[in-house]
Design an enzyme around this catalytic site. Structure first.
Site, PDB file in Angstrom:
ATOM      1  N   LYS A  58       0.833  -1.208   0.000  1.00 17.24           N
ATOM      2  CA  LYS A  58       0.000   0.000   0.000  1.00 17.24           C
ATOM      3  C   LYS A  58       0.867   1.258   0.000  1.00 17.24           C
ATOM      4  O   LYS A  58       0.556   2.240  -0.688  1.00 17.24           O
ATOM      5  CB  LYS A  58      -0.936  -0.020   1.219  1.00 17.24           C
ATOM      6  CG  LYS A  58      -1.996  -1.112   1.125  1.00 17.24           C
ATOM      7  CD  LYS A  58      -2.782  -1.295   2.422  1.00 17.24           C
ATOM      8  CE  LYS A  58      -3.682  -2.540   2.303  1.00 17.24           C
ATOM      9  NZ  LYS A  58      -4.498  -2.770   3.516  1.00 17.24           N
ATOM     10  N   ASP A 104     -11.053   2.774   4.239  1.00 16.84           N
ATOM     11  CA  ASP A 104     -11.389   1.358   4.077  1.00 16.84           C
ATOM     12  C   ASP A 104     -12.899   1.128   4.021  1.00 16.84           C
ATOM     13  O   ASP A 104     -13.340   0.024   3.693  1.00 16.84           O
ATOM     14  CB  ASP A 104     -10.798   0.522   5.226  1.00 16.84           C
ATOM     15  CG  ASP A 104      -9.458  -0.120   4.865  1.00 16.84           C
ATOM     16  OD1 ASP A 104      -9.179  -0.258   3.657  1.00 16.84           O
ATOM     17  OD2 ASP A 104      -8.724  -0.479   5.796  1.00 16.84           O
ATOM     18  N   GLN A 128      -4.614  -1.498   9.682  1.00 19.70           N
ATOM     19  CA  GLN A 128      -4.432  -2.804   9.029  1.00 19.70           C
ATOM     20  C   GLN A 128      -5.011  -3.911   9.904  1.00 19.70           C
ATOM     21  O   GLN A 128      -4.674  -4.015  11.081  1.00 19.70           O
ATOM     22  CB  GLN A 128      -2.936  -3.041   8.756  1.00 19.70           C
ATOM     23  CG  GLN A 128      -2.646  -4.353   8.057  1.00 19.70           C
ATOM     24  CD  GLN A 128      -3.225  -4.403   6.646  1.00 19.70           C
ATOM     25  OE1 GLN A 128      -3.137  -3.440   5.889  1.00 19.70           O
ATOM     26  NE2 GLN A 128      -3.829  -5.521   6.290  1.00 19.70           N
TER      27      GLN A 128
END
Ligand code: BQF
Length: 287
Positions: A49, A116, A93
């Site tokens: 990422k 997200d 994460q």
């Protein structure tokens, strides 16, 4: 279906849009990535990422914490990032260490920075068709179907897997007005699963079990989207493992009209959609 190539096209568009945004006097979009612990797969996702962000002109910082960080300390970190005007997007994460409630951490995110799309405000907005940050994997699946010109309206889509991150938001996207698939969501308790999957014009596998979907479960000519990312030990590889999907690729590719590989299918699309969400966060698109 070549997810790497389509993801590259999306990243190129994001790169151009970021350049235009910066040329018109704004600072570069900035993403904070929080990594608690050193789970090897998570660390590798975070590196991917960060690299992809840099390539499109999104600035990112990786904030590493030990696996034994307290939930309270992690929540305080999220609150500080929420309050930091120099940060547009926040990504925590997953998975988090077992003693930390992922739900509490996700609920603590500012929905306007939740790139997200995991915060319940964004999930609710998606469900009612309001502008929202959409979870990057289901967004990537839709983008791949649209760019591959797969006909969706009126078609039967079967999603195997009902997670909050993939199955449920993907069902919402596919049944949205304007997309108009007829959607069935299956899971571990579904009876006669193969009879359901064989009805699918578009079959999405998001189960988390290697090669779970076999040729006999697929209608001839169907589009098969493999969301699974499973690490299988492979001593012949330098890394000691290889990635396999939830679909038995060799068998199913004889039956399917279109199929996504693993690696190089949905995974790269996930990263591309995260970058697009981060640009949208910087631009305040959903505020
Ligand atoms: C590819 C993920 C399970 C649990 C947590 C490219 C990724 C994967 C594969 C990637 C994933 C899976 C990510 C490929 C991010 C997708 O070339 O096939 C990219 O980086 N992913 C994650 O951040 O957390 C996960 C899967």
């Amino acid at each position: 279906m070549d997810g790497r190539a389509v993801a590259q096209a999306v990243r190129e568009e994001v790169r151009e849009e970021v350049a235009t945004w910066v040329a018109s006097g704004h600072r570069a979009p900035r993403l904070a990535v929080v990594l608690a612990g050193d789970h090897p797969a998570s660390a590798s996702y975070v590196r991917g990422k960060r690299k992809a962000s840099a390539e499109v002109g999104v600035e990112s910082e990786t904030i590493r914490r030990d696996a034994d960080i307290s939930e309270q300390a992690l929540l305080e970190l999220v609150h500080a990032l929420n309050a930091n005007d120099g940060i547009d997007g926040i990504l925590v994460q997953l998975p988090l260490p077992g003693h930390i409630s992922e739900k509490r951490v996700i609920h603590a995110l500012d929905p306007a920075k939740d790139v997200d799309g995991f915060h319940p405000e964004n999930v609710g907005r998606l469900l009612i068709g309001d502008p929202a940050f959409v979870s990057a994997t289901p967004a990537g699946v839709m983008e791949l179907l649209v760019r591959a010109k797969i006909d969706i309206p009126g078609k039967r889509a079967v999603i195997v897997g009902r997670s909050n991150i993939v199955g449920k938001p993907l069902a919402a996207l596919m049944m949205q007005r304007g997309t108009d698939a007829t959607v069935t969501v299956c899971h571990s308790r579904t009876q006669n699963l193969e009879n359901v999957t064989r009805q699918a014009d578009i079959l999405v596998a998001a189960i988390g079990r290697p090669a779970f979907i076999t040729q006999d479960m697929v209608k001839p000519g169907a589009t098969v989207i493999d969301v699974g990312i499973n690490r299988i030990d492979d001593p012949s590889r330098e890394r000691g493992y290889r990635l396999v999907g939830d679909v038995d690729f060799d068998g199913v590719s004889k039956q399917a009209g279109h199929i996504t590989p693993v690696p190089g299918g949905v995974g790269p699309m996930t990263i591309a959609m995260l970058l697009r969400n981060t640009l949208a966060a910087a631009q305040g698109t959903y505020r």
